[in-house]
Design an enzyme around this catalytic site. Structure first.
Site, PDB file in Angstrom:
ATOM      1  N   ASP A   8      37.435  45.516  28.101  1.00 33.79           N
ATOM      2  CA  ASP A   8      37.619  44.118  29.574  1.00 33.79           C
ATOM      3  C   ASP A   8      36.348  43.873  30.046  1.00 33.79           C
ATOM      4  O   ASP A   8      35.356  44.180  29.939  1.00 33.79           O
ATOM      5  CB  ASP A   8      38.234  45.318  30.139  1.00 33.79           C
ATOM      6  CG  ASP A   8      38.393  44.292  31.208  1.00 33.79           C
ATOM      7  OD1 ASP A   8      39.465  43.549  31.625  1.00 33.79           O
ATOM      8  OD2 ASP A   8      37.987  42.896  31.713  1.00 33.79           O
ATOM      9  N   ASP A 103      40.150  37.586  29.483  1.00 35.25           N
ATOM     10  CA  ASP A 103      39.575  38.374  28.831  1.00 35.25           C
ATOM     11  C   ASP A 103      39.300  40.165  28.648  1.00 35.25           C
ATOM     12  O   ASP A 103      38.678  40.992  28.857  1.00 35.25           O
ATOM     13  CB  ASP A 103      38.180  38.723  30.932  1.00 35.25           C
ATOM     14  CG  ASP A 103      38.747  39.643  31.918  1.00 35.25           C
ATOM     15  OD1 ASP A 103      39.740  39.785  31.935  1.00 35.25           O
ATOM     16  OD2 ASP A 103      38.298  40.640  32.101  1.00 35.25           O
ATOM     17  N   GLU A 104      40.643  40.300  28.368  1.00 37.49           N
ATOM     18  CA  GLU A 104      40.350  41.759  28.139  1.00 37.49           C
ATOM     19  C   GLU A 104      41.422  41.971  26.490  1.00 37.49           C
ATOM     20  O   GLU A 104      42.691  40.505  26.820  1.00 37.49           O
ATOM     21  CB  GLU A 104      41.174  42.532  29.111  1.00 37.49           C
ATOM     22  CG  GLU A 104      42.887  42.198  29.309  1.00 37.49           C
ATOM     23  CD  GLU A 104      43.322  42.410  30.507  1.00 37.49           C
ATOM     24  OE1 GLU A 104      43.351  44.520  30.237  1.00 37.49           O
ATOM     25  OE2 GLU A 104      43.595  42.649  31.896  1.00 37.49           O
TER      26      GLU A 104
END
Ligand code: TTP
Ligand code: MG
Length: 374
Positions: A8, A103-104
């Protein structure tokens, strides 16, 4: 035994802004809407977080807490671009990547470990490559299941690296608060507190029949997670099911202009949602419910994978336009996207154009009348 990474990015939107504008490096950055427009904080750089600023806070509150904060409007297409760079590094490490948002992602690195690399070495290599090739910092958790990997990546942020050794899962989770577990929301946590359970360790030691009483069908799955031994697979993009958005109207609608407006807004919502999840789809679905509750779906498969607003809007409207009849009104309208995957390269067989209407674009079992079910 499996080996899973959860990765992340740190302060993602703010980090991209700092990357693109060196004047912002080391400063409290607040990405989001202006306070005078009732804006909300999308994210804040770690320099701003020490003042108590966090995501989803009204920008006005953020500015009160951190008056020196620099407000930057979000630039989603740039974040999408950086997300793509990061995800392709993940995909060079393993084919088994499940993006959860821009973003993860989860990575199943079992094959890499079987091939002779230590999980720690894979994680360090991933962090180094993301830093060198994208300029962003990623926090990583490594373990034998999704539960511990995800919790691990959050535990040592920013620039975190937490490895949970095989066999240590339950011990690692035991002191942590129950709400850290995936699937335990605020309401369930409240219920557990009522039973005197604050930590994951206290949860894990409850007897089986207690789990059955508290969680019903979810009992075994919650228990496995609490013990750090869930067997949830890392689902690659193509295995994800669908993203959709639907509305039941206060009053049935038959007006063409009004319907077009709704279908286009739903399509834009779906496009944004796909983008947030880092997904592209090929099949646009339209769900309709008539005044008499008859419910049916229509679908169109495009020549390519996309998450762009325009083609999704166009396809959804074309599907709806074919269903308009004088006097026919609708009580529900939904737009969805399925058939996820990577965008095909030009020239691949997949890119052949399918006809817009007719049976050719319907999968078996679709475009059927199903009055009772969604
Ligand atoms: P997160 O990963 O939750 O947050 P983050 O990357 O900013 O910070 P960190 O992971 O280091 O705690 O979300 C990723 C991005 O998603 C974030 O940069 C902005 C966006 N976002 C919103 O727009 N609204 C929100 O409420 C949240 C939580 C995130
Ligand atoms: Mg993040």
């Amino acid at each position: 035994m499996r080996h899973i990474i959860h990765a992340d990015l740190d302060a993602f939107y703010a980090a991209v802004e700092q990357l693109d504008n060196p004047d912002l490096v080391g400063k409290p950055v607040l990405v989001g809407g202006r306070p005078e427009n009732r804006g909300v904080v999308a994210t804040a750089s770690y320099e701003a977080r020490v003042f108590g600023v966090h995501s989803a806070m009204p920008m006005r509150t953020a500015v009160n807490r951190c008056p020196q904060g620099i407000i930057v409007p979000p630039r989603f297409s740039r974040y999408k671009e950086k997300s793509g760079e990061v995800m392709s590094i993940f995909r060079e490490i393993t084919d088994l990547v499940e993006p959860l948002s821009m973003d993860e992602a989860y990575l199943d690195i079992t094959a890499v470990v079987v091939g002779g690399q230590k999980p720690l070495a894979v994680a360090l290599d991933l962090k180094r490559r993301v830093a060198e090739e994208t300029g962003l910092v990623v926090s990583v958790g490594v373990g034998t299941c999704k539960t511990v990997a995800k919790i691990g990546s959050d535990l040592d942020k920013p620039d975190g690296l937490v490895v949970i050794q095989p066999g240590d899962e339950a011990e690692f989770l035991a002191p942590l608060a129950v709400n850290k577990l995936w699937g335990i929301g605020p309401k369930t946590a409240e219920r557990l507190h009522g039973e005197g359970i604050e930590t994951i360790g206290q949860l894990a030691e409850q007897p089986l029949d207690w789990f059955a009483r508290m969680f019903g069908k979810r009992a075994m799955s919650v228990r496995d997670k609490a013990m750090g031994r869930d067997d949830e697979a890392v689902h690659t993009e193509s295995a994800s099911k669908s993203i959709s958005s639907e509305t039941t109207f206060a009053n049935d609608i038959g007006d063409e202009t009004e319907l077009r407006d709704v279908v286009e807004r739903k399509a834009v919502g779906v496009a944004h949602s796909l983008e947030r999840h880092g997904l592209k789809g090929r099949t646009v679905k339209l769900k309709l419910r008539l005044a008499d509750f008859t419910t049916f779906t229509r679908q169109y498969t495009m020549a390519y994978h996309t998450n762009d607003e325009e083609p999704i809007k166009e396809a959804a409207w074309a599907l709806l336009a074919a269903e308009l009849e004088p006097g026919r009104t609708f009580r529900l309208l939904g737009v969805g996207m399925t058939n996820f995957g990577e965008e095909a390269e030009a020239g691949e067989p997949e890119t052949q154009q399918l006809p817009l209407f007719g049976d050719d674009n319907s999968l078996p079992g679709d475009a059927v009348e199903d009055p009772l079910q969604d």
